[in-house]
Design an enzyme around this catalytic site. Structure first.
Site, PDB file in Angstrom:
ATOM      1  N   PRO A 143       0.460  -1.412  -0.109  1.00  0.00           N
ATOM      2  CA  PRO A 143       0.119  -0.033   0.103  1.00  0.00           C
ATOM      3  C   PRO A 143       0.569   1.275   0.297  1.00  0.00           C
ATOM      4  O   PRO A 143       1.877   1.691   0.423  1.00  0.00           O
ATOM      5  CB  PRO A 143      -0.972  -0.087   1.817  1.00  0.00           C
ATOM      6  CG  PRO A 143      -0.416  -0.599   1.794  1.00  0.00           C
ATOM      7  CD  PRO A 143       0.893  -1.972   1.271  1.00  0.00           C
ATOM      8  N   MET A 144       0.437   2.243  -1.019  1.00  0.00           N
ATOM      9  CA  MET A 144       0.822   3.251  -0.500  1.00  0.00           C
ATOM     10  C   MET A 144       0.221   4.219  -0.588  1.00  0.00           C
ATOM     11  O   MET A 144      -0.629   4.465  -1.635  1.00  0.00           O
ATOM     12  CB  MET A 144       1.966   3.869  -2.157  1.00  0.00           C
ATOM     13  CG  MET A 144       3.038   5.098  -2.259  1.00  0.00           C
ATOM     14  SD  MET A 144       4.285   4.476  -3.108  1.00  0.00           S
ATOM     15  CE  MET A 144       5.663   3.120  -2.207  1.00  0.00           C
ATOM     16  N   CYS A 193       5.111   3.745   8.152  1.00  0.00           N
ATOM     17  CA  CYS A 193       5.872   5.183   7.672  1.00  0.00           C
ATOM     18  C   CYS A 193       6.538   5.367   8.772  1.00  0.00           C
ATOM     19  O   CYS A 193       6.197   5.980   9.715  1.00  0.00           O
ATOM     20  CB  CYS A 193       3.994   5.636   8.113  1.00  0.00           C
ATOM     21  SG  CYS A 193       3.881   6.578   6.767  1.00  0.00           S
ATOM     22  N   LYS A 229       2.369  -3.993   9.413  1.00  0.00           N
ATOM     23  CA  LYS A 229       3.422  -4.025   8.805  1.00  0.00           C
ATOM     24  C   LYS A 229       4.243  -3.613   9.522  1.00  0.00           C
ATOM     25  O   LYS A 229       4.141  -1.633  10.035  1.00  0.00           O
ATOM     26  CB  LYS A 229       2.594  -2.996   7.450  1.00  0.00           C
ATOM     27  CG  LYS A 229       4.125  -3.183   6.680  1.00  0.00           C
ATOM     28  CD  LYS A 229       3.829  -1.969   5.520  1.00  0.00           C
ATOM     29  CE  LYS A 229       4.514  -1.818   4.207  1.00  0.00           C
ATOM     30  NZ  LYS A 229       4.427  -1.252   2.867  1.00  0.00           N
ATOM     31  N   ASN A 258       9.164  -6.934   2.158  1.00  0.00           N
ATOM     32  CA  ASN A 258       8.995  -5.713   1.640  1.00  0.00           C
ATOM     33  C   ASN A 258      10.153  -4.868   0.907  1.00  0.00           C
ATOM     34  O   ASN A 258      10.503  -4.660   2.231  1.00  0.00           O
ATOM     35  CB  ASN A 258       7.904  -5.616   2.004  1.00  0.00           C
ATOM     36  CG  ASN A 258       7.624  -3.417   1.456  1.00  0.00           C
ATOM     37  OD1 ASN A 258       7.611  -2.784   2.264  1.00  0.00           O
ATOM     38  ND2 ASN A 258       7.415  -3.084   0.377  1.00  0.00           N
ATOM     39  N   ASP A 306      12.427  -2.697  -1.623  1.00  0.00           N
ATOM     40  CA  ASP A 306      13.051  -2.986  -3.444  1.00  0.00           C
ATOM     41  C   ASP A 306      12.509  -3.938  -4.322  1.00  0.00           C
ATOM     42  O   ASP A 306      12.696  -4.055  -5.685  1.00  0.00           O
ATOM     43  CB  ASP A 306      14.321  -3.563  -3.145  1.00  0.00           C
ATOM     44  CG  ASP A 306      15.526  -2.628  -1.882  1.00  0.00           C
ATOM     45  OD1 ASP A 306      14.697  -1.139  -2.401  1.00  0.00           O
ATOM     46  OD2 ASP A 306      16.610  -2.870  -1.795  1.00  0.00           O
TER      47      ASP A 306
END
Length: 208
Positions: free
Chosen positions: A20-21, A104, A143, A206, A208
């Site tokens: 997710p971004m 984040c 995450k 997660n 790269d």
């Protein structure tokens, strides 16, 4: 009882997650990624404070298409009550799981004690994660990152703590908060967390 994350992932030979971004992985983008082979999709992250105040933009972020399943709604925050409220609200949208963003690195998120800021207070990270797990019936995942900086990479302990708090899976970005998105991700530490014999929950790599 809802399906566990292990049950969800067992339906794929090698499950590929769409990371997710914020501002990128909206519903249209996610559907394209699904068509291109992504197995598990997650919403853009949603502020628990904004969601608990029923901010329209945040409510809309919970919307998804049935074709996106298995699908998770990701929330972030620093306050137990708002995280619990947001998780319960997210559950009403009927995703397959709820994800907590403890990774984040953005300044405006970290300055409020959310996102990767929590890596400086692991007991609080455990307490807030457990509170969300106990507040909902859906599986909860998290995450996070390797740690705060080069001298603080407690990811093996973090993974154990998240498992003990009730999280059913952990996604690990192979960078510290200090690295932001620069340099190369350290997959060896992701591997070390995965290889820990005490860890039984799935690990999603997660970076790269």
């Amino acid at each position: 009882m809802e399906n566990s994350i292990q049950q969800i992932l067992a339906s794929f030979d090698f499950p590929v997650y769409l990371a997710p971004m914020e501002g990128v992985t909206d519903r249209s983008f996610r559907l394209v990624c699904k068509e291109m082979g992504a197995d598990v999709l997650v919403s853009e992250f949603i502020s628990s404070d904004a969601l608990s105040r029923e901010v329209d933009k945040s409510l809309k972020k919970m919307c998804f298409d049935e074709r996106e399943r298995p699908f998770g709604i990701q929330i972030f925050g620093h306050d137990e009550q708002s995280l619990v409220t947001a998780a319960r609200m997210a559950e009403t949208a009927s995703p397959d799981f709820i994800d907590i963003n403890w990774g984040c690195p953005v300044k405006k998120v970290v300055n409020k004690g959310a996102g990767s800021a929590i890596l400086q207070d692991l007991p609080k990270m455990s307490r807030l994660t457990a509170a969300v797990v106990n507040a909902v019936h859906l599986p909860v995942t998290v995450k996070t990152r390797l740690g705060w900086d080069s001298s603080n990479k407690p990811i093996v302990e973090v993974a154990e703590r998240m498992q003990d708090a009730g999280a059913q899976a952990i996604a690990i970005h192979g960078r510290t908060r200090a690295q932001m998105y620069g340099g190369e991700a350290d997959w060896s530490l992701i591997g070390k967390a995965k290889a820990n014999p005490r860890l039984k929950i799935p690990v999603i790599g997660n970076g790269d």
